[in-house]
Design a protein around this motif. Structure first.
Motif, PDB file in Angstrom:
ATOM      1  N   GLY A  20     -22.553  26.344  18.780  1.00  0.00           N
ATOM      2  CA  GLY A  20     -21.452  27.274  18.577  1.00  0.00           C
ATOM      3  C   GLY A  20     -20.200  26.835  19.320  1.00  0.00           C
ATOM      4  O   GLY A  20     -19.080  26.985  18.814  1.00  0.00           O
ATOM      5  N   GLU A  21     -20.392  26.280  20.517  1.00  0.00           N
ATOM      6  CA  GLU A  21     -19.250  25.782  21.290  1.00  0.00           C
ATOM      7  C   GLU A  21     -18.554  24.639  20.565  1.00  0.00           C
ATOM      8  O   GLU A  21     -17.323  24.609  20.466  1.00  0.00           O
ATOM      9  N   LYS A  22     -19.340  23.706  20.027  1.00  0.00           N
ATOM     10  CA  LYS A  22     -18.758  22.568  19.311  1.00  0.00           C
ATOM     11  C   LYS A  22     -17.998  23.039  18.077  1.00  0.00           C
ATOM     12  O   LYS A  22     -16.901  22.545  17.777  1.00  0.00           O
ATOM     13  N   GLU A  23     -18.569  24.007  17.360  1.00  0.00           N
ATOM     14  CA  GLU A  23     -17.903  24.526  16.153  1.00  0.00           C
ATOM     15  C   GLU A  23     -16.558  25.158  16.513  1.00  0.00           C
ATOM     16  O   GLU A  23     -15.542  24.925  15.841  1.00  0.00           O
ATOM     17  N   MET A  24     -16.530  25.938  17.591  1.00  0.00           N
ATOM     18  CA  MET A  24     -15.282  26.588  18.009  1.00  0.00           C
ATOM     19  C   MET A  24     -14.270  25.553  18.490  1.00  0.00           C
ATOM     20  O   MET A  24     -13.079  25.642  18.196  1.00  0.00           O
ATOM     21  N   PHE A  25     -14.750  24.549  19.233  1.00  0.00           N
ATOM     22  CA  PHE A  25     -13.868  23.491  19.719  1.00  0.00           C
ATOM     23  C   PHE A  25     -13.224  22.755  18.547  1.00  0.00           C
ATOM     24  O   PHE A  25     -12.011  22.501  18.543  1.00  0.00           O
ATOM     25  N   ASP A  26     -14.026  22.402  17.545  1.00  0.00           N
ATOM     26  CA  ASP A  26     -13.504  21.680  16.382  1.00  0.00           C
ATOM     27  C   ASP A  26     -12.465  22.507  15.636  1.00  0.00           C
ATOM     28  O   ASP A  26     -11.456  21.969  15.154  1.00  0.00           O
ATOM     29  N   GLU A  27     -12.700  23.811  15.538  1.00  0.00           N
ATOM     30  CA  GLU A  27     -11.732  24.692  14.864  1.00  0.00           C
ATOM     31  C   GLU A  27     -10.412  24.729  15.628  1.00  0.00           C
ATOM     32  O   GLU A  27      -9.332  24.664  15.023  1.00  0.00           O
ATOM     33  N   ILE A  28     -10.489  24.829  16.944  1.00  0.00           N
ATOM     34  CA  ILE A  28      -9.272  24.863  17.768  1.00  0.00           C
ATOM     35  C   ILE A  28      -8.501  23.549  17.637  1.00  0.00           C
ATOM     36  O   ILE A  28      -7.269  23.550  17.499  1.00  0.00           O
ATOM     37  N   GLU A  29      -9.230  22.428  17.672  1.00  0.00           N
ATOM     38  CA  GLU A  29      -8.582  21.120  17.555  1.00  0.00           C
ATOM     39  C   GLU A  29      -7.918  20.958  16.192  1.00  0.00           C
ATOM     40  O   GLU A  29      -6.824  20.395  16.081  1.00  0.00           O
ATOM     41  N   GLN A  30      -8.576  21.457  15.142  1.00  0.00           N
ATOM     42  CA  GLN A  30      -8.005  21.365  13.798  1.00  0.00           C
ATOM     43  C   GLN A  30      -6.717  22.178  13.704  1.00  0.00           C
ATOM     44  O   GLN A  30      -5.718  21.738  13.113  1.00  0.00           O
ATOM     45  N   LYS A  31      -6.715  23.373  14.306  1.00  0.00           N
ATOM     46  CA  LYS A  31      -5.512  24.210  14.303  1.00  0.00           C
ATOM     47  C   LYS A  31      -4.375  23.522  15.060  1.00  0.00           C
ATOM     48  O   LYS A  31      -3.216  23.577  14.644  1.00  0.00           O
ATOM     49  N   LYS A  32      -4.711  22.875  16.164  1.00  0.00           N
ATOM     50  CA  LYS A  32      -3.696  22.152  16.939  1.00  0.00           C
ATOM     51  C   LYS A  32      -3.065  21.042  16.104  1.00  0.00           C
ATOM     52  O   LYS A  32      -1.855  20.833  16.133  1.00  0.00           O
ATOM     53  N   LYS A  33      -3.905  20.308  15.366  1.00  0.00           N
ATOM     54  CA  LYS A  33      -3.400  19.226  14.519  1.00  0.00           C
ATOM     55  C   LYS A  33      -2.484  19.772  13.422  1.00  0.00           C
ATOM     56  O   LYS A  33      -1.441  19.199  13.127  1.00  0.00           O
ATOM     57  N   GLU A  34      -2.917  20.882  12.806  1.00  0.00           N
ATOM     58  CA  GLU A  34      -2.113  21.487  11.745  1.00  0.00           C
ATOM     59  C   GLU A  34      -0.772  21.986  12.282  1.00  0.00           C
ATOM     60  O   GLU A  34       0.271  21.811  11.645  1.00  0.00           O
ATOM     61  N   GLU A  35      -0.791  22.605  13.477  1.00  0.00           N
ATOM     62  CA  GLU A  35       0.446  23.096  14.084  1.00  0.00           C
ATOM     63  C   GLU A  35       1.373  21.951  14.455  1.00  0.00           C
ATOM     64  O   GLU A  35       2.590  22.024  14.257  1.00  0.00           O
ATOM     65  N   ALA A  36       0.782  20.853  14.981  1.00  0.00           N
ATOM     66  CA  ALA A  36       1.590  19.684  15.340  1.00  0.00           C
ATOM     67  C   ALA A  36       2.232  19.068  14.102  1.00  0.00           C
ATOM     68  O   ALA A  36       3.402  18.666  14.122  1.00  0.00           O
ATOM     69  N   ALA A  37       1.456  19.002  13.010  1.00  0.00           N
ATOM     70  CA  ALA A  37       1.993  18.453  11.760  1.00  0.00           C
ATOM     71  C   ALA A  37       3.110  19.344  11.211  1.00  0.00           C
ATOM     72  O   ALA A  37       4.128  18.841  10.710  1.00  0.00           O
ATOM     73  N   LYS A  38       2.931  20.653  11.341  1.00  0.00           N
ATOM     74  CA  LYS A  38       3.943  21.594  10.859  1.00  0.00           C
ATOM     75  C   LYS A  38       5.236  21.448  11.658  1.00  0.00           C
ATOM     76  O   LYS A  38       6.337  21.416  11.097  1.00  0.00           O
ATOM     77  N   ILE A  39       5.112  21.330  12.985  1.00  0.00           N
ATOM     78  CA  ILE A  39       6.286  21.169  13.845  1.00  0.00           C
ATOM     79  C   ILE A  39       7.002  19.864  13.534  1.00  0.00           C
ATOM     80  O   ILE A  39       8.234  19.802  13.462  1.00  0.00           O
TER      81      ILE A  39
END
Length: 396
Positions: A357-376
């Motif tokens: 569960g920790e790995k799944e949550m970590f991967d989701e957070i990292e994916q959101k960070k990448k998407e936000e960075a790409a958007k910026i």
């Protein structure tokens, strides 16, 4: 059938006879009453605060640990064992989980086993018996400490060959096992990363053999494998060959004026005929006797230690004493026992229960960070394009 029954019975007996000397999962608010932060080690401004949290990513929000929370601070905290522990006739098994949420660049994350002490002054100079866990400082210094205090030498001895550690941002389980047969094992996430004998992997004892001090290499011993060929002669004119020659393909530039520019000279290039300073060829030395080896004799200072495995003698406390440049390391699921099976069962009920569960949550957070960075980045590019269009319009 009888064999399987006996195997199961022995396994059950080993598990039921196991003894736990310390266990901490930090899952209740009373954990602070069990642990003591030293007040006499460093000034208050130098000490970092321990944060009670599950972290930024987790498998269970209610499964908490303690986390370093302030950069460039010292961290100290200790607790009493349930009872004094001496591993004279039993295994020593120390285990904990470690999570570096901060992309640790420099800082320790190790735990210590100690004898009786004043917890209010527990710090870096407090004598300890075992120090175990990851330590990171830069890309070239990443290891799992396995250090034992050895009273006969009055020294803290490091393992000879470094043990790897994990440096990603997810939780990892570190386990140390010391057995009465003088062997040890280090496991990370219950996978063995190092094992062997205590004598071979630490400098507890003097070497069994030493070089015979009464013997030295004979003066006429020939240990040169090759010698210059005495029959090889330098060719005539060899030294007359220059290292460089004028470039035969070079031509004087059309605009070269010798009256103003002087006499034109072709640029120099390496001479393909030049072979460097002459050296005679080498041949096998007919007098070569091989590499001389110093004769070894038993070391009179070597003494076996039947208690070499006793790395905890009347251990009464457990604790962390750390320095971290960048805070964010979270500790959890600590256990001290005399049974690896007991430690495995505890890991199954705690660490392994939540890491997916920790790995799944970590991967989701990292994916959101990448998407936000790409958007910026896309927004910044659009602004730059608009500014460029405005500049073109102004010129018109």
């Amino acid at each position: 059938m009888i064999y399987h029954y006996l195997t199961a019975a022995l396994s059950f007996a080993a598990c039921t006879s196991a003894k736990m000397y310390f266990k901490e999962d930090f899952n209740d608010e009373n954990w602070r009453s069990r642990w003591t932060v030293p007040t006499q080690w460093k000034s208050e401004s130098e000490m970092g605060e321990w944060k009670w949290t599950a972290g930024e990513w987790y498998g269970d929000a209610d499964d908490k640990g303690i986390q370093t929370s302030e950069d460039a601070r010292f961290y100290g905290i200790s607790a009493k064992l349930d009872e004094p522990f001496t591993n004279s006739d039993r295994d020593l098994v120390l285990q904990m989980s470690v999570k570096h949420e901060q992309k640790l660049d420099c800082g320790g994350a190790y735990i210590k086993l100690l004898g009786d002490m004043d917890q209010s002054s527990f710090g870096g100079d407090t004598p300890y018996q075992v120090m175990f866990g990851p330590d990171v400082c830069g890309p070239s210094n990443r290891k799992t400490h396995v250090i034992f205090n050895y009273p006969p030498k009055d020294d803290n001895l490091l393992i000879k060959e470094q043990v790897k550690c994990e440096t990603d941002q997810k939780s990892h389980l570190y386990t140390l096992v010391v057995k009465p047969d003088h062997t040890f094992e280090v496991l990370i996430d219950m996978k063995s990363v190092r094992q062997g004998t205590l004598e071979d992997n630490w400098d507890f004892l003097e070497p069994k053999e030493i070089k015979d001090p009464s013997v030295s290499k004979p003066a006429d011993w020939v240990d040169a494998k090759k010698i210059p060929d005495p029959e090889d002669v330098k060719p005539e004119g060899y030294d007359d060959i220059p290292a460089e020659i004028p470039d035969p393909d070079a031509e004087m530039p059309e605009d070269w004026d010798e009256e103003e520019d002087g006499a034109w000279e072709a640029p120099m290039i390496d001479n393909p005929e030049y072979k460097g300073p002459w050296k005679p060829r080498m041949i096998d030395n007919p007098e070569y006797k091989g590499e001389w080896k110093h004769p070894m004799i038993p070391n009179p200072d070597y003494v076996e230690d039947p208690d070499l495995h006793v790395r905890c003698k009347d251990c009464t406390h457990i604790g962390f004493e750390l320095w971290q440049v960048t805070a964010g390391t979270l500790f959890d699921d600590i256990i001290l026992t005399d049974s690896l099976e007991e430690a495995k069962e505890y890991a199954d009920a705690t660490f392994f229960k939540k890491i997916d569960g920790e790995k799944e949550m970590f991967d989701e957070i990292e994916q959101k960070k990448k998407e936000e960075a790409a958007k910026i980045a896309e927004e910044n590019k659009a602004v730059e394009d608009d500014e460029y269009d405005d500049e073109d319009h102004d010129e018109l």
